[in-house]
Write a protein that holds these residues in place. Structure first.
Motif, PDB file in Angstrom:
ATOM      1  N   LEU A  11     -46.013  60.684 -14.503  1.00 39.52           N
ATOM      2  CA  LEU A  11     -46.261  61.472 -13.168  1.00 39.52           C
ATOM      3  C   LEU A  11     -45.197  61.298 -12.487  1.00 39.52           C
ATOM      4  O   LEU A  11     -45.239  62.633 -11.783  1.00 39.52           O
ATOM      5  N   LEU A  14     -43.290  64.520 -13.623  1.00 40.27           N
ATOM      6  CA  LEU A  14     -44.115  66.025 -13.412  1.00 40.27           C
ATOM      7  C   LEU A  14     -43.946  66.032 -11.701  1.00 40.27           C
ATOM      8  O   LEU A  14     -43.620  67.362 -11.420  1.00 40.27           O
ATOM      9  N   ASN A  50     -57.826  67.484 -19.916  1.00 42.79           N
ATOM     10  CA  ASN A  50     -57.676  67.430 -18.415  1.00 42.79           C
ATOM     11  C   ASN A  50     -58.660  66.578 -17.821  1.00 42.79           C
ATOM     12  O   ASN A  50     -59.198  67.341 -16.516  1.00 42.79           O
ATOM     13  N   TRP A  61     -51.122  63.733 -15.084  1.00 39.56           N
ATOM     14  CA  TRP A  61     -50.689  65.103 -15.240  1.00 39.56           C
ATOM     15  C   TRP A  61     -51.502  65.740 -14.206  1.00 39.56           C
ATOM     16  O   TRP A  61     -51.391  66.691 -13.473  1.00 39.56           O
ATOM     17  N   TYR A  66     -50.512  69.295 -12.727  1.00 38.85           N
ATOM     18  CA  TYR A  66     -49.996  69.809 -14.227  1.00 38.85           C
ATOM     19  C   TYR A  66     -50.908  69.733 -15.332  1.00 38.85           C
ATOM     20  O   TYR A  66     -50.736  68.851 -16.076  1.00 38.85           O
ATOM     21  N   PHE A  80     -47.473  71.739 -19.908  1.00 38.89           N
ATOM     22  CA  PHE A  80     -48.162  71.566 -18.699  1.00 38.89           C
ATOM     23  C   PHE A  80     -48.003  72.699 -17.990  1.00 38.89           C
ATOM     24  O   PHE A  80     -46.912  73.284 -17.900  1.00 38.89           O
TER      25      PHE A  80
END
Length: 164
Positions: A11, A14, A50, A61, A66, A80
């Motif tokens: 996390l 990203l 997702n 994500w 992302y 991503f």
């Protein structure tokens, strides 16, 4: 996502990244999280879904905007991609440019449900629904708040007509 979970380093990685698209190998992700990915991550697309709830890895994500665009099991890599939202927005009232389409675009850009978006703004979920369905318009002060939120999360838009 709770602090200190296994996927917190992913996390953070990203979150700090400014690219629209990012491809990482499974080995790079394992190095980030300092742990081996489960076997299901190497063979099942569902592990890379997702979803917003129920999976710590997906929370990593999704929370930073992302979502997984593609998984290549042969190359052992995942891509991503931040959604690029640039809606055309006409000015619809003297209060400002915030119409239903742009409010929804902002909410989706933030990867939030109507309820989560309402909580962020301090309004009821029904209010967000009414804005998005153009039953009501946000007040002038709320429109200014929406302008600020849009700038903070990097939502860009193009106005079709500059005239009121």
């Amino acid at each position: 996502m709770k602090e200190g979970t296994l996927y917190q380093p992913l996390l953070e990685f990203l979150r700090e990244n400014n690219q629209d698209e990012l491809t990482l190998t499974f080995a790079e992700i394992e190095a980030l999280i300092d742990s081996k990915l489960p076997d299901s991550a190497r063979s099942q697309r569902a592990w890379w879904s997702n979803r917003r709830k129920g999976a710590l890895q997906a929370s990593a994500w999704m929370e930073v905007g992302y979502p997984v665009e593609d998984v290549d099991f042969e190359r052992q890599q995942v891509t991503f991609r931040k959604p690029i939202i640039q809606p055309k927005v006409p000015r619809v009232s003297r209060r400002g440019l915030w119409n239903g389409n742009l409010i929804k675009a902002l909410r989706l850009h933030m990867n939030l449900t109507q309820t989560e978006f309402a909580q962020q703004l301090g309004v009821r979920q029904a209010t967000v629904s009414e804005w998005e369905n153009e039953v009501r318009e946000p007040s002038r002060s709320t429109s200014k708040h929406l302008d600020l939120v849009a700038r903070m999360v990097g939502l860009t838009y193009r106005e079709e007509n500059q005239n009121f």
